[in-house]
Design a protein around this motif. Structure first.
Motif, PDB file in Angstrom:
ATOM      1  N   ARG A 158       0.773  -1.186  -0.191  1.00  0.00           N
ATOM      2  CA  ARG A 158      -0.052   0.109  -0.024  1.00  0.00           C
ATOM      3  C   ARG A 158       0.766   1.414  -0.038  1.00  0.00           C
ATOM      4  O   ARG A 158       0.283   2.363   0.171  1.00  0.00           O
ATOM      5  CB  ARG A 158      -0.978   0.012   1.272  1.00  0.00           C
ATOM      6  N   ASP A 159       1.858   1.038   0.040  1.00  0.00           N
ATOM      7  CA  ASP A 159       2.999   2.354   0.079  1.00  0.00           C
ATOM      8  C   ASP A 159       2.772   3.256  -1.061  1.00  0.00           C
ATOM      9  O   ASP A 159       2.694   3.078  -2.077  1.00  0.00           O
ATOM     10  CB  ASP A 159       4.361   1.891  -0.078  1.00  0.00           C
ATOM     11  N   GLN A 160       2.585   4.635  -0.636  1.00  0.00           N
ATOM     12  CA  GLN A 160       2.459   5.838  -1.454  1.00  0.00           C
ATOM     13  C   GLN A 160       3.617   6.630  -1.431  1.00  0.00           C
ATOM     14  O   GLN A 160       3.247   7.799  -1.828  1.00  0.00           O
ATOM     15  CB  GLN A 160       1.153   6.413  -1.352  1.00  0.00           C
ATOM     16  N   SER A 161       4.790   6.261  -0.973  1.00  0.00           N
ATOM     17  CA  SER A 161       5.703   7.183  -0.947  1.00  0.00           C
ATOM     18  C   SER A 161       6.061   7.810  -2.365  1.00  0.00           C
ATOM     19  O   SER A 161       6.720   8.900  -2.354  1.00  0.00           O
ATOM     20  CB  SER A 161       7.042   6.747  -0.197  1.00  0.00           C
ATOM     21  N   TYR A 162       6.130   6.961  -3.278  1.00  0.00           N
ATOM     22  CA  TYR A 162       6.278   7.491  -4.675  1.00  0.00           C
ATOM     23  C   TYR A 162       5.508   8.577  -5.206  1.00  0.00           C
ATOM     24  O   TYR A 162       6.272   9.550  -5.884  1.00  0.00           O
ATOM     25  CB  TYR A 162       6.356   6.199  -5.650  1.00  0.00           C
ATOM     26  N   PHE A 163       4.539   8.808  -4.615  1.00  0.00           N
ATOM     27  CA  PHE A 163       3.475   9.856  -5.417  1.00  0.00           C
ATOM     28  C   PHE A 163       3.847  11.304  -4.025  1.00  0.00           C
ATOM     29  O   PHE A 163       3.146  12.126  -4.393  1.00  0.00           O
ATOM     30  CB  PHE A 163       2.167   9.174  -5.106  1.00  0.00           C
ATOM     31  N   LEU A 164       4.389  10.944  -3.152  1.00  0.00           N
ATOM     32  CA  LEU A 164       4.783  11.999  -2.323  1.00  0.00           C
ATOM     33  C   LEU A 164       6.275  12.697  -2.289  1.00  0.00           C
ATOM     34  O   LEU A 164       6.797  13.291  -1.417  1.00  0.00           O
ATOM     35  CB  LEU A 164       4.518  11.873  -0.750  1.00  0.00           C
ATOM     36  N   PHE A 165       6.991  12.223  -3.371  1.00  0.00           N
ATOM     37  CA  PHE A 165       8.378  12.648  -3.551  1.00  0.00           C
ATOM     38  C   PHE A 165       8.543  14.264  -3.493  1.00  0.00           C
ATOM     39  O   PHE A 165       9.442  14.763  -2.976  1.00  0.00           O
ATOM     40  CB  PHE A 165       9.016  12.068  -4.669  1.00  0.00           C
ATOM     41  N   ALA A 166       7.534  14.797  -4.148  1.00  0.00           N
ATOM     42  CA  ALA A 166       7.704  16.454  -4.070  1.00  0.00           C
ATOM     43  C   ALA A 166       7.360  17.073  -2.591  1.00  0.00           C
ATOM     44  O   ALA A 166       7.494  18.365  -2.666  1.00  0.00           O
ATOM     45  CB  ALA A 166       6.721  16.913  -5.161  1.00  0.00           C
ATOM     46  N   THR A 167       7.005  16.417  -1.677  1.00  0.00           N
ATOM     47  CA  THR A 167       6.811  16.941  -0.316  1.00  0.00           C
ATOM     48  C   THR A 167       8.020  17.677   0.151  1.00  0.00           C
ATOM     49  O   THR A 167       9.149  17.104   0.062  1.00  0.00           O
ATOM     50  CB  THR A 167       6.287  15.994   0.573  1.00  0.00           C
ATOM     51  N   THR A 168       8.153  18.960   0.567  1.00  0.00           N
ATOM     52  CA  THR A 168       9.181  19.738   0.991  1.00  0.00           C
ATOM     53  C   THR A 168       9.548  19.558   2.585  1.00  0.00           C
ATOM     54  O   THR A 168       8.577  18.949   3.105  1.00  0.00           O
ATOM     55  CB  THR A 168       9.022  20.965   0.725  1.00  0.00           C
ATOM     56  N   PRO A 169      10.634  19.793   2.968  1.00  0.00           N
ATOM     57  CA  PRO A 169      10.851  19.334   4.528  1.00  0.00           C
ATOM     58  C   PRO A 169      10.087  20.240   5.095  1.00  0.00           C
ATOM     59  O   PRO A 169       9.603  19.899   6.453  1.00  0.00           O
ATOM     60  CB  PRO A 169      12.357  19.840   4.780  1.00  0.00           C
ATOM     61  N   GLU A 170       9.656  21.404   4.788  1.00  0.00           N
ATOM     62  CA  GLU A 170       9.068  22.507   5.705  1.00  0.00           C
ATOM     63  C   GLU A 170       7.612  21.905   5.643  1.00  0.00           C
ATOM     64  O   GLU A 170       6.900  21.989   6.644  1.00  0.00           O
ATOM     65  CB  GLU A 170       8.906  23.704   4.901  1.00  0.00           C
ATOM     66  N   GLN A 171       7.105  21.218   4.386  1.00  0.00           N
ATOM     67  CA  GLN A 171       5.562  20.652   4.494  1.00  0.00           C
ATOM     68  C   GLN A 171       5.631  19.575   5.589  1.00  0.00           C
ATOM     69  O   GLN A 171       4.783  19.360   6.362  1.00  0.00           O
ATOM     70  CB  GLN A 171       5.378  20.180   3.404  1.00  0.00           C
TER      71      GLN A 171
END
Length: 377
Positions: A158-171
């Motif tokens: 179920r891992d969705q990390s591929y779709f969240l790669f653009a998350t910034t450190p601040e976010q």
């Protein structure tokens, strides 16, 4: 310190939950509510209501907004629906259409997270005096020595990390993911245990704004007159067929080419949008081991002075991570050198790099090539 890593009592901690109307975000809200947090649900209306109700089983559709409201009522928590249609059209839908016309294979869900949910919605959460924004994504936020880290979910399927790669450190500092440490089966069980009406609701599978699953029809509607027929050629430039628009093709595609007379199966090797040309060749012609990236986002200190970082990289959401070395370039660019050449690397897809379970960063694939060393091997 509460369960969200904040030095406040749960009752004094306001959490905005992004509620899509599905089982995952509903359970995330219910778990936080059960722990005593001050939970506020927000659902985004992302596109025209008429379009929304036409697509059954997609996220952010009319039925989903109704389901999110029902869950919020069941949990006795405030719930708001925000109209983000204009922003979503500009930041996601238009980008989707333009990418297809440019011969790319876009991933609008990443753009939605990057440009709408984790930017505009996050700012709305701050305006509501929230201490954090929670979502139902299957990914983990782990406390690290230099700040929060993004990690793969416990449930690898179920891992969705591929779709969240653009998350910034601040976010990432403001985000929370209550389900990242749970398997999906447990989420379903919790939904039933908590009496949520969405407990048996199926997961959304398709892109929300594609009513019948036809990308081409959406692009035709958004960019009328822009889809033109052209030639299908082999790698020597010989015309072997015709097509009705390059948006019907993606790198690595084998089916639907309608070309014959070859001794081996043909695949789409390259798309040339300016010439409206589809280039086909044998499977071995798909091999690439150097991947050039744009808009690279680092959740880890970017390498400097030409130093490479050994990583494992995913070039498609469903592929197994492959060993590689990543180099940072100028202006948000980057280069990945794969240990072993891979087939079907398509511009417009994402390349996400990992150190074990930790997401180090990622970028959008701009192009790919085969190194001289690989050619000689």
């Amino acid at each position: 310190m509460n369960s969200l890593g904040l030095d406040k009592h749960p009752s004094q901690t306001r959490v905005v939950v992004a509620m899509s109307g599905g089982v995952d975000s509903s359970v995330a809200a219910a778990l936080l509510k059960r722990e005593g947090y001050d939970v506020v649900g927000i659902t985004l209306q992302l596109y025209d209501h008429g379009q929304a109700v036409a697509k059954k089983g997609a996220c952010c559709a009319g039925q989903d907004i109704y389901d999110a409201k029902r869950v919020a009522d069941r949990l006795d928590m405030p719930h708001y629906v925000l109209g983000y249609e204009s922003r979503f059209r500009q930041a996601v839908i238009d980008d989707f259409a333009d990418s297809y016309l440019a011969g790319e294979t876009p991933i609008p869900c990443v753009r939605c997270n990057e440009r709408v949910k984790f930017r505009d919605l996050l700012e709305t959460a701050r305006e509501l005096d929230a201490d954090c924004l929670a979502t139902g994504h299957y990914v983990q936020r782990v406390a690290g020595s230099q700040g929060p880290e993004l990690h793969r979910a416990v449930d690898d399927s179920r891992d969705q990390s591929y779709f969240l790669f653009a998350t910034t450190p601040e976010q990432l500092d403001f985000l929370r993911f209550p389900l990242g440490g749970r398997p999906k089966t447990e989420t379903r069980r919790l939904a039933e245990e908590l009496g949520l009406a969405v407990a048996d609701k199926p997961d959304s599978q398709d892109i929300c704004f594609v009513p019948q699953g036809s990308y081409a029809e959406v692009v035709k509607k958004l960019r009328p007159g822009s889809i033109e027929p052209g030639e299908i050629v082999d790698m020597s430039g010989n015309v072997v067929g015709r097509h009705e628009g390059i948006i019907h093709f993606t790198i690595g595609q084998r089916r639907g080419l309608n070309v014959g007379g070859f001794d081996e199966p043909m695949y789409v090797v390259r798309l040339e949008p300016e010439a409206r040309r589809v280039v086909v060749g044998p499977q071995r012609a798909l091999a690439r081991d150097v991947v050039h990236l744009r808009e690279v986002n680092w959740l880890y200190p970017a390498p400097v002075d030409g130093q490479g970082v050994p990583v494992s990289v995913k070039l498609r959401s469903a592929m197994m991570p492959q060993p590689a070395t990543v180099y940072a370039g100028e202006g948000g660019t980057g280069t990945i050198v794969l240990d072993t050449a891979q087939n079907g690397i398509s511009p417009g897809q994402a390349a996400v790099f990992y150190d074990g379970a930790r997401v180090l960063g990622g970028g959008w694939i701009d192009s790919a090539s085969l190194s001289e060393a690989a050619k000689a091997a």
